[in-house]
Design an enzyme around this catalytic site. Structure first.
Site, PDB file in Angstrom:
ATOM      1  CB  CYS A 103      -0.926  -0.033   1.222  1.00 59.63           C
ATOM      2  SG  CYS A 103      -1.736   1.536   1.577  1.00 59.63           S
ATOM      3  CB  CYS A 120       0.270   2.079   4.108  1.00 62.16           C
ATOM      4  SG  CYS A 120      -1.390   1.438   3.840  1.00 62.16           S
TER       5      CYS A 120
END
Length: 302
Positions: free
Chosen positions: A44, A47
């Site tokens: 991700c 993230c």
């Protein structure tokens, strides 16, 4: 355990948490100090930006809040139970319950405001008076004094225009007054920064269920249809909705679970979706939610 406001090494404040120790490090630990949970994954991109910013804000709080980092690839059951639809997703737990949260990458200023809000919710001076007013409004609503509760929630929003709990209370008060149109207008008018909080998501679910209740059929007739043909999925779905509308949430969940057991893909997974709507509408520690989630999980992961 940390006391609010106490200093602690960063290693104690920020931990990698697995499914095995989630209960101890998040749910139980949040009885003493709020715990912010960062649901992330190695693949991700956002993230990688959000995580360090969140860690910095938690560290700056000097022990007033902890942080748990949960890799969703290795904690799929927890992610499923909390209905994590996308990452990054952040939840704050206090005294065993999620009290705030957001999804996606947000500006650093919003991260700091989020951490401050969580700290205040756990006993910070800034919101103490409002918390007392919110408790009083909640009691009014539970006692059936919906109009008085709505006025109190409105006064709180005058002091704190982005108070998610007060917005949710306003929606619930108007639902109790059977004014669905006004409840929806209030919900649509909530500030964007609190739209993803658990309180507002619960209010959305409660509004959806209230709309369905207005069209719910007679329980006795629907029960007879299901008994005559247990594979009449539409009748069972309608029966579950009617049961919930009549105030029997436990029986409604049992019927949706039975429908899911018989055909989980029927009507694009309508039974599972409806179960999640009910779970969102009720408090996380409601026995109907706890038992329903456990039974649903046992079916999904069997």
């Amino acid at each position: 355990m940390l006391e609010l406001g106490g200093a602690a090494p960063a290693a104690d404040l920020i931990k990698d948490v697995t499914e095995q120790d989630f209960m101890a490090e998040v749910v139980e630990a949040s009885q003493q100090v709020p715990v912010i949970v960062d649901f992330w994954a190695p693949w991700c991109g956002p993230c990688k930006t959000l995580g360090p910013q969140l860690e910095a804000a938690v560290t700056a709080a000097k022990g007033a809040v902890k942080m748990a980092k949960v890799n969703v690839d290795q904690a799929q059951m927890i992610a499923g139970q909390l209905q994590i639809q996308s990452i990054p997703t952040v939840y704050a737990f206090w005294q065993g319950q999620p009290i705030d949260g957001f999804q996606g990458a947000v500006p650093e200023s919003e991260i700091k405001a989020f951490v401050e809000r969580v700290v205040q919710a756990a006993g910070g001076d800034a919101s103490g008076g409002l918390d007392d007013a919110l408790d009083a409004a909640d009691e009014m609503l539970e006692a059936g004094a919906a109009t008085d509760a709505a006025q109190t929630y409105a006064a709180i929003l005058g002091e704190d225009p982005a108070n998610a709990r007060a917005y949710a209370g306003m929606v619930q008060a108007h639902l109790a007054l059977e004014d669905l149109e006004q409840a929806e207008a209030i919900l649509n008018g909530a500030p964007a920064e609190i739209s993803g909080t658990p309180e507002l998501e619960a209010a959305h679910a409660q509004l959806e269920l209230a709309k369905q209740a207005a069209d719910a059929g007679p329980v006795a007739e629907l029960t007879a249809q299901v008994e005559a043909d247990p594979d009449n999925h539409q009748a069972r779905f309608d029966l579950a909705q009617a049961l919930y509308a009549s105030g029997d949430g436990e029986a409604a969940v049992e019927q949706f679970l039975e429908l899911f057991r018989r055909d989980r893909e029927w009507n694009d997974g309508a039974a599972k979706a409806q179960l999640f709507t009910i779970f969102d509408a009720l408090k996380p520690n409601d026995p109907v939610v706890l038992n329903g989630r456990r039974k649903l999980s046992s079916m999904i992961f069997a």
